[in-house]
Design an enzyme around this catalytic site. Sequence first.
Site, mmCIF file in Angstrom:
data_model
loop_
_atom_site.group_PDB
_atom_site.id
_atom_site.type_symbol
_atom_site.label_atom_id
_atom_site.label_comp_id
_atom_site.label_asym_id
_atom_site.label_seq_id
_atom_site.Cartn_x
_atom_site.Cartn_y
_atom_site.Cartn_z
ATOM 1 N N ASP A 165 0.803 -1.222 0.000
ATOM 2 C CA ASP A 165 0.000 0.000 0.000
ATOM 3 C C ASP A 165 0.835 1.271 0.000
ATOM 4 O O ASP A 165 0.440 2.301 0.562
ATOM 5 C CB ASP A 165 -0.967 0.022 1.212
ATOM 6 C CG ASP A 165 -1.876 -1.190 1.213
ATOM 7 O OD1 ASP A 165 -2.216 -1.674 0.122
ATOM 8 O OD2 ASP A 165 -2.242 -1.650 2.316
ATOM 9 N N LYS B 216 1.900 2.020 -5.154
ATOM 10 C CA LYS B 216 2.447 1.433 -6.393
ATOM 11 C C LYS B 216 1.501 1.639 -7.570
ATOM 12 O O LYS B 216 1.930 1.863 -8.697
ATOM 13 C CB LYS B 216 2.698 -0.075 -6.193
ATOM 14 C CG LYS B 216 3.688 -0.382 -5.079
ATOM 15 C CD LYS B 216 3.788 -1.872 -4.813
ATOM 16 C CE LYS B 216 2.518 -2.493 -4.283
ATOM 17 N NZ LYS B 216 2.110 -2.038 -2.947
ATOM 18 N N GLY C 271 -4.473 -4.479 -3.759
ATOM 19 C CA GLY C 271 -5.481 -3.462 -4.077
ATOM 20 C C GLY C 271 -4.714 -2.205 -4.452
ATOM 21 O O GLY C 271 -4.102 -1.572 -3.599
ATOM 22 N N HIS C 272 -4.668 -1.907 -5.746
ATOM 23 C CA HIS C 272 -3.876 -0.770 -6.225
ATOM 24 C C HIS C 272 -4.809 0.355 -6.667
ATOM 25 O O HIS C 272 -5.648 0.155 -7.545
ATOM 26 C CB HIS C 272 -2.987 -1.205 -7.395
ATOM 27 C CG HIS C 272 -1.936 -2.200 -6.993
ATOM 28 N ND1 HIS C 272 -1.037 -2.736 -7.870
ATOM 29 C CD2 HIS C 272 -1.646 -2.739 -5.784
ATOM 30 C CE1 HIS C 272 -0.237 -3.567 -7.208
ATOM 31 N NE2 HIS C 272 -0.592 -3.589 -5.952
ATOM 32 N N THR C 273 -4.667 1.513 -6.073
ATOM 33 C CA THR C 273 -5.543 2.627 -6.424
ATOM 34 C C THR C 273 -4.982 3.377 -7.626
ATOM 35 O O THR C 273 -3.820 3.769 -7.637
ATOM 36 C CB THR C 273 -5.694 3.596 -5.240
ATOM 37 O OG1 THR C 273 -6.015 2.828 -4.084
ATOM 38 C CG2 THR C 273 -6.776 4.623 -5.505
ATOM 39 N N THR D 187 -5.908 -11.538 3.637
ATOM 40 C CA THR D 187 -7.019 -10.870 2.960
ATOM 41 C C THR D 187 -8.165 -11.851 2.668
ATOM 42 O O THR D 187 -9.186 -11.454 2.115
ATOM 43 C CB THR D 187 -6.552 -10.266 1.624
ATOM 44 O OG1 THR D 187 -5.993 -11.309 0.822
ATOM 45 C CG2 THR D 187 -5.491 -9.196 1.848
ATOM 46 N N GLN E 14 2.182 -6.023 -3.174
ATOM 47 C CA GLN E 14 2.644 -6.086 -1.786
ATOM 48 C C GLN E 14 3.963 -5.305 -1.631
ATOM 49 O O GLN E 14 4.245 -4.434 -2.434
ATOM 50 C CB GLN E 14 2.805 -7.542 -1.303
ATOM 51 C CG GLN E 14 1.484 -8.285 -1.150
ATOM 52 C CD GLN E 14 0.973 -8.900 -2.438
ATOM 53 O OE1 GLN E 14 1.705 -9.572 -3.142
ATOM 54 N NE2 GLN E 14 -0.287 -8.706 -2.748
ATOM 55 N N THR F 143 -9.874 -5.112 1.448
ATOM 56 C CA THR F 143 -10.730 -5.590 2.540
ATOM 57 C C THR F 143 -11.426 -4.464 3.307
ATOM 58 O O THR F 143 -12.292 -4.747 4.127
ATOM 59 C CB THR F 143 -9.891 -6.395 3.560
ATOM 60 O OG1 THR F 143 -8.849 -5.532 4.049
ATOM 61 C CG2 THR F 143 -9.267 -7.627 2.914
ATOM 62 N N LEU G 23 3.828 12.357 0.855
ATOM 63 C CA LEU G 23 4.565 13.353 1.639
ATOM 64 C C LEU G 23 3.605 14.449 2.114
ATOM 65 O O LEU G 23 3.762 15.007 3.197
ATOM 66 C CB LEU G 23 5.698 13.955 0.796
ATOM 67 C CG LEU G 23 6.693 14.817 1.561
ATOM 68 C CD1 LEU G 23 7.460 13.990 2.590
ATOM 69 C CD2 LEU G 23 7.670 15.519 0.624
#
Length: 424
Positions: free
Chosen positions: A12, A15, A39-41, A124, A219, A296, A327
Site C-alpha cells: 500500500d 504502487k 489493491g492498487h488505487t 485478505t 505487496q 478488505t 509526503l
Amino acid sequence: MATAVLGMQWGDEGKGKITHLLAREAKMVVRFNGGPNAGHTVIDRGVKFGTHQIPAGAFYPGVMSVLAGGMVIDLAVLRDEYSTIVKHLGGEPELLIADNAHLIMPYHRLLEDLEGSGKTIGTTRRGIGPAYRDRAARIGIRAIDLLNRSRLEKKLSARLALLRRAWPQAESIMALSAADIADELLSFAQPFLPLIGDASMAIEQAMASGDEVLFEGAQGALLDVDYGTYPYVTSSSTVYAGLPHAIGIGNLSVGNRLGVTKAYTTRVGEGPFPTELVGEDGSWLQRAGSEFGVTTGRPRRCGWLDVVALRHATRLNAPTGLAITKLDILTGLQEIKVCRAYRLRGREITTFPTSVEDLALCEPVYETLHGWEDDISNLREYADLPVAAREYLNMLSNALDVPIALVSVGPSPEKTIMTGFDRG
Ligand code: GDP
Ligand code: IMO
Ligand code: MG
C-alpha cells in the site's frame, strides 16, 4: 529501458498510482506476483479504481497488460475487474494471461476460513496462501488447464478427493463437485481463453526489441514469503530479487528499479511493527492518510518511517531510485520522527532481525526532524518544497544511499514531482 515498481514496506505504498503514471509511456505492463490480495488505487482521468489483478497498463489503449506466471489468478475477480475497465475505456484492454499462472479455486478461499489464517495472520482471505501451497505441492490448476475441459475436470476430481480425505467433517468441502467447479470456471474464463499464452516469451520479445516494459509489483518487501516478517507475510516473492523467476527470464536486467516508499509506515493484518503509533497519534495518521485497505476495507495500522526496515528492503529490491509517496500527509506536523536503530535486549542494532519474535521485542530509537506548515500538494518542483521537507527526503536518501526519483504529493497522477527519473 525497463522499469520495475516495487513496494519497500508492508504494501500500500502507492504502487498503483506510480505504475499508472508511468504506464502511459510503456508498451507493456506486467503484474508478476500475488493475486487479488493486492489493491492498487488508480485515478484515471478523474475516476478512481481499485485494481486487484489487472496491471495499470490496461487504462491505456495500445499498452499490453500481462498477468505473469508468478501470479495466482481468481477468474471471478478478473471478470469483474475487466468489465469495469471495459466500461470506463469504451473498449477492451489488451491482455495476456500466462498459461502457467495458477488459478485460485473456490476451495482455496474455503480452506483459508477453515484453517483460520484470516485471524492468525490477518490475511485478505482471498485464497492466496492455499493457492500457492497447491502450486508447491504440485496439485494446482493452471490457466492452461482451462483450454481442455476433460483434463480440467480430471485434475479437479483428483484435488477434491484429497480435500475430502483431509476435511471429512467440513460440509462446504464435501458439497463441492468437480463438474460444477469446471462449469463455473469456464463460464468466468470464456472471454479470456484466447488471451492465455506464453507470457515469458512475450516479455522477452518486448525487452529484446527495446520496448518500454513496466513491471508492477504487488505487496511490499516486508511481506515477502522468504525475506519478510515470516510468518506474517504473503505467500509469494514480492521483491526485485524474485522478479526474474516470476516471469521466467533468467538474464533479466531492469535498468530502473523504483522503490516506492510511503513517507510514513502502514501495515494491514497481524505481525510486529516496531514504529507503530497506538492511540491518538496513530488514529490521526490513519485519518489524515485515509488509511483503509483497498481490498478488505480494514483500517491500516500506522506509524513513523522505519529506516532499519527500509535498509533491509533496499537490499532486496536494489532500487535505483526512491518514489516517495504521501509526503503531503505529513504537512502540519511540528515534528516528524524517524527510526534509525532498534533497541533489542538493551543493545542498539541497525540490522533487521530475521526472527519475528525478536522484531516484536525491538524498540525504535528515534531521531526527530522538523515538520513544515505549507501545503505542498500543488508543488511540481523539488526546489519549491519547504526546507524541512527536503531535509526529510535528504535524510532518507542518504540513509539508504539511493537517490530520490520522484515525490508524490497527492493521489492523482499530476500531483507528482519528478526529480531524477531517468528512462535511459
Ligand atoms: P498500492 O497498493 O501500493 O497501490 O497502494 P494503495 O492504493 O493500496 O494505497 C495508497 C493510497 O494512497 C491510495 O488511496 C492512493 O490513492 C493514495 N495515494 C497515493 N499516492 C498519494 C500521495 O502522494 N498523496 C496522497 N494524499 N495520497 C496518495
Ligand atoms: P498491495 O499490492 C497490504 C497482507 C495481508 C496480510 C498478509 C497475508 O495492495 O500493496 P494474504 O492474503 O496475501 O495471504 O495476506 O499480507 N497483504 C497486503 N497488505 N497491501 C497488499 O497488497 C497486501 N497483500 C497482502 O493484509 O497481513
Ligand atoms: Mg494496496
